[in-house]
Write a protein that holds these residues in place. Structure first.
Motif, PDB file in Angstrom:
ATOM      1  N   TYR A 103     113.372  33.832 -29.952  1.00 39.33           N
ATOM      2  CA  TYR A 103     112.215  34.618 -30.195  1.00 39.33           C
ATOM      3  C   TYR A 103     112.439  36.272 -30.410  1.00 39.33           C
ATOM      4  CZ  TYR A 103     110.684  30.006 -28.899  1.00 39.33           C
ATOM      5  OH  TYR A 103     110.564  28.640 -28.644  1.00 39.33           O
ATOM      6  N   LEU A 104     113.118  36.558 -29.494  1.00 40.37           N
ATOM      7  CA  LEU A 104     113.065  38.091 -29.422  1.00 40.37           C
ATOM      8  C   LEU A 104     114.733  38.398 -29.457  1.00 40.37           C
ATOM      9  CD1 LEU A 104     110.718  38.681 -26.476  1.00 40.37           C
ATOM     10  CD2 LEU A 104     110.359  38.777 -28.770  1.00 40.37           C
ATOM     11  N   PRO A 105     115.359  38.555 -30.426  1.00 43.04           N
ATOM     12  CA  PRO A 105     116.911  38.606 -30.648  1.00 43.04           C
ATOM     13  C   PRO A 105     117.439  39.938 -29.927  1.00 43.04           C
ATOM     14  CG  PRO A 105     115.721  38.042 -32.934  1.00 43.04           C
ATOM     15  CD  PRO A 105     114.526  38.602 -31.857  1.00 43.04           C
ATOM     16  N   ASP A 106     116.481  41.074 -29.679  1.00 40.59           N
ATOM     17  CA  ASP A 106     116.964  41.962 -28.813  1.00 40.59           C
ATOM     18  C   ASP A 106     117.584  41.612 -27.484  1.00 40.59           C
ATOM     19  OD1 ASP A 106     116.501  44.220 -30.691  1.00 40.59           O
ATOM     20  OD2 ASP A 106     114.428  43.982 -30.428  1.00 40.59           O
ATOM     21  N   LEU A 107     117.140  40.406 -26.822  1.00 45.93           N
ATOM     22  CA  LEU A 107     117.347  40.137 -25.747  1.00 45.93           C
ATOM     23  C   LEU A 107     118.337  38.696 -25.654  1.00 45.93           C
ATOM     24  CD1 LEU A 107     114.195  40.355 -23.911  1.00 45.93           C
ATOM     25  CD2 LEU A 107     116.041  42.226 -23.750  1.00 45.93           C
ATOM     26  N   ALA A 108     118.823  38.624 -26.973  1.00 46.05           N
ATOM     27  CA  ALA A 108     119.853  37.354 -27.110  1.00 46.05           C
ATOM     28  C   ALA A 108     121.176  37.419 -26.555  1.00 46.05           C
ATOM     29  CB  ALA A 108     119.975  37.039 -28.553  1.00 46.05           C
ATOM     30  N   ASN A 109     121.547  38.799 -26.423  1.00 53.93           N
ATOM     31  CA  ASN A 109     123.119  38.838 -25.767  1.00 53.93           C
ATOM     32  C   ASN A 109     123.089  39.786 -24.721  1.00 53.93           C
ATOM     33  OD1 ASN A 109     124.649  36.701 -27.450  1.00 53.93           O
ATOM     34  ND2 ASN A 109     123.532  38.465 -29.170  1.00 53.93           N
ATOM     35  N   ALA A 164     107.000  45.832 -29.060  1.00 55.76           N
ATOM     36  CA  ALA A 164     108.576  45.616 -29.818  1.00 55.76           C
ATOM     37  C   ALA A 164     109.245  46.583 -29.587  1.00 55.76           C
ATOM     38  CB  ALA A 164     108.275  45.454 -31.234  1.00 55.76           C
ATOM     39  N   ASP A 165     108.921  47.889 -29.535  1.00 59.56           N
ATOM     40  CA  ASP A 165     109.778  49.095 -29.267  1.00 59.56           C
ATOM     41  C   ASP A 165     110.434  48.854 -27.606  1.00 59.56           C
ATOM     42  OD1 ASP A 165     109.391  50.240 -31.571  1.00 59.56           O
ATOM     43  OD2 ASP A 165     107.788  51.626 -30.614  1.00 59.56           O
ATOM     44  N   GLN A 166     109.356  48.559 -26.677  1.00 62.53           N
ATOM     45  CA  GLN A 166     110.024  48.296 -25.273  1.00 62.53           C
ATOM     46  C   GLN A 166     111.044  47.213 -25.324  1.00 62.53           C
ATOM     47  OE1 GLN A 166     107.999  46.282 -22.059  1.00 62.53           O
ATOM     48  NE2 GLN A 166     108.121  48.292 -20.881  1.00 62.53           N
ATOM     49  N   VAL A 167     110.785  46.199 -25.796  1.00 53.26           N
ATOM     50  CA  VAL A 167     111.889  45.085 -25.893  1.00 53.26           C
ATOM     51  C   VAL A 167     113.038  45.620 -26.667  1.00 53.26           C
ATOM     52  CG1 VAL A 167     112.328  42.634 -26.875  1.00 53.26           C
ATOM     53  CG2 VAL A 167     110.266  43.220 -25.872  1.00 53.26           C
ATOM     54  N   GLY A 193     104.659  39.510 -22.935  1.00 47.99           N
ATOM     55  CA  GLY A 193     103.555  39.873 -23.759  1.00 47.99           C
ATOM     56  C   GLY A 193     104.163  39.882 -25.228  1.00 47.99           C
ATOM     57  N   ARG A 194     105.201  40.726 -25.509  1.00 48.25           N
ATOM     58  CA  ARG A 194     105.853  40.563 -26.958  1.00 48.25           C
ATOM     59  C   ARG A 194     106.156  39.049 -27.224  1.00 48.25           C
ATOM     60  NH1 ARG A 194     105.701  42.227 -31.694  1.00 48.25           N
ATOM     61  NH2 ARG A 194     107.639  41.887 -32.896  1.00 48.25           N
ATOM     62  N   LEU A 195     106.755  38.175 -26.489  1.00 49.88           N
ATOM     63  CA  LEU A 195     106.777  36.817 -26.788  1.00 49.88           C
ATOM     64  C   LEU A 195     105.472  36.466 -27.361  1.00 49.88           C
ATOM     65  CD1 LEU A 195     108.494  34.412 -26.743  1.00 49.88           C
ATOM     66  CD2 LEU A 195     107.586  33.855 -24.532  1.00 49.88           C
ATOM     67  N   ILE A 196     104.292  36.501 -26.772  1.00 48.75           N
ATOM     68  CA  ILE A 196     103.022  35.993 -27.282  1.00 48.75           C
ATOM     69  C   ILE A 196     102.910  36.720 -28.412  1.00 48.75           C
ATOM     70  CG2 ILE A 196     100.560  36.235 -26.804  1.00 48.75           C
ATOM     71  CD1 ILE A 196     101.103  35.675 -24.153  1.00 48.75           C
ATOM     72  N   GLU A 197     103.175  37.899 -28.818  1.00 46.86           N
ATOM     73  CA  GLU A 197     102.898  38.509 -30.043  1.00 46.86           C
ATOM     74  C   GLU A 197     103.534  37.881 -31.384  1.00 46.86           C
ATOM     75  OE1 GLU A 197     101.479  43.001 -28.933  1.00 46.86           O
ATOM     76  OE2 GLU A 197     103.494  42.731 -29.540  1.00 46.86           O
TER      77      GLU A 197
END
Length: 390
Positions: A103-109, A164-167, A193-197
């Protein structure tokens, strides 16, 4: 809106003289200059048996405290966001075992910090990891190591950013440990919180208002205090009464923020939070409004750490952590009364709540005193449990 139906303390197995003794202790501490003011609410068997305001709402203006005062609840935001995530799980839009990178590609790897640099994460961060704080993320103020310094240098908590910026920024920073291997209190709930968004298509504030706060009648809970209600905002001392040094500057909640922190950005009243806590105490529903199933609340309020190490000094002895709450696992060991299965959380500025399913007891305490929070968490628990007579 009133918190709950009311009852005399004796009608629900509580002692009026003993609750009055709790109020007397608070008044004594206020008179001694240890805290400016407080609100305490106690419910049992679904009925509000005690609600009292003491001291001053704003010590700089000598304004009296009121039961409808609005407080910065900081990390008591986390249970609301955790409930929001579990509502999406119940709708089939998430699984607890899902990698957050789905859901949040910034945290995928993610990379994990080591003594010699960084290594790739051995496993993905899951939604469950974020809910139970085993993600490998951290808080910048919980240490002075390289990862904590990197968080601070990235200004990871700055108000002038979006969720989104923080993630995205977190995705550029190394994890403190491998996902799923250690408990570490962290910015995991900001990520939720960003996941919910992303999953809901709404801002975090809009989702929480439409799905939780609105249905429960939590009319004063949100990410800022509207101008017309600023006269109800509680403040703390400018100087810490224990150290004599400048007290921590509290969150500016007078304007809608760009960054809606799922881990610590909300404000609310004791009455609002009591309604939320009572919903959990009643298995996910309040007065006919159901947010979660009973089984989901049972899952959330169960220990999810097992043998995972790392609780440190944030969780009391005899406690584990569920999906958004600390959970009591032992009748003894801890330094305050309670029942096995009690679950709770608290906020940086001194707010806290707990739910004791065995005693059918819910309590909410609100103050704005960062340095005194541990003392009052234990004091109020002792005094409330001392009032049980059945």
């Amino acid at each position: 809106m009133s918190a709950l139906p009311t009852a005399r303390p004796e009608e629900v197995g509580l002692s009026t003289p003993r609750l009055e003794a709790m109020d007397r202790v608070l008044r004594e501490r206020i008179a001694a200059g240890h805290l400016p003011g407080a609100v305490v609410s106690v419910a049992r068997h679904g009925q509000l048996a005690w609600s009292a305001a003491h001291g001053r709402r704003d010590p700089a203006r000598d304004a009296p405290m009121a039961v409808d005062a609005i407080f910065r609840i900081y990390s008591m935001t986390k249970p609301l966001v955790s409930v929001g995530v579990m509502m999406l799980v119940e709708e089939g839009r998430l699984l607890l075992g899902d990698p957050i990178g789905t859901y949040l590609p910034d945290l995928a790897n993610p990379m994990v910090a080591t003594e010699g640099g960084t290594v790739p994460a051995a496993a993905p961060i899951t939604v469950q990891d974020l809910l139970r704080h085993t993600s490998g993320l951290t808080y910048e103020f919980l240490g002075d190591g390289a990862v904590h310094r990197a968080y601070a240098e990235a200004q990871i908590a700055r108000r002038a950013q979006t969720n989104a910026d923080q993630v995205a920024a977190l995705g550029r920073l190394p994890l403190l440990h491998q996902p799923g291997t250690r408990w570490g209190y962290s910015r995991s709930t900001d990520v939720l919180g960003r996941l919910i968004e992303v999953v809901s298509g709404e801002s975090l504030g809009a989702f929480l208002q439409s799905r939780i706060c609105g249905p429960l009648g939590m009319v004063d809970t949100g990410f800022h205090v509207p101008p017309a209600q600023l006269g109800r905002l509680a403040e703390g001392f400018a100087t810490d009464p224990d150290t004599g040094t400048a007290a921590m500057t509290l969150l500016d909640v007078r304007e809608p923020p760009s960054f809606e922190s799922g881990g610590g950005g909300m404000v609310g009243t004791a009455a609002d939070y009591l309604r939320f806590a009572q919903m959990l105490a009643e298995g996910g529903q309040l007065h006919g409004t159901r947010l979660l199933s009973r089984k989901t609340v049972e899952l959330m309020s169960s220990d999810h750490l097992g043998g995972i190490p790392g609780a440190g000094d944030i969780l009391p002895l005899g406690h584990g952590f569920g999906l958004g709450f600390a959970v009591r696992k032992e009748r003894g060991i801890a330094t305050a009364p309670g029942s096995v299965g009690t679950f709770y959380w608290s906020g940086m500025a001194g707010t806290f709540f707990w739910i004791d399913p065995v005693e059918r007891l819910v309590a909410v305490f609100m103050m704005q005193g960062v340095g005194q929070r541990e003392y009052y968490r234990n004091l109020i628990r002792n005094l409330v449990y001392a009032a049980i007579t059945d």
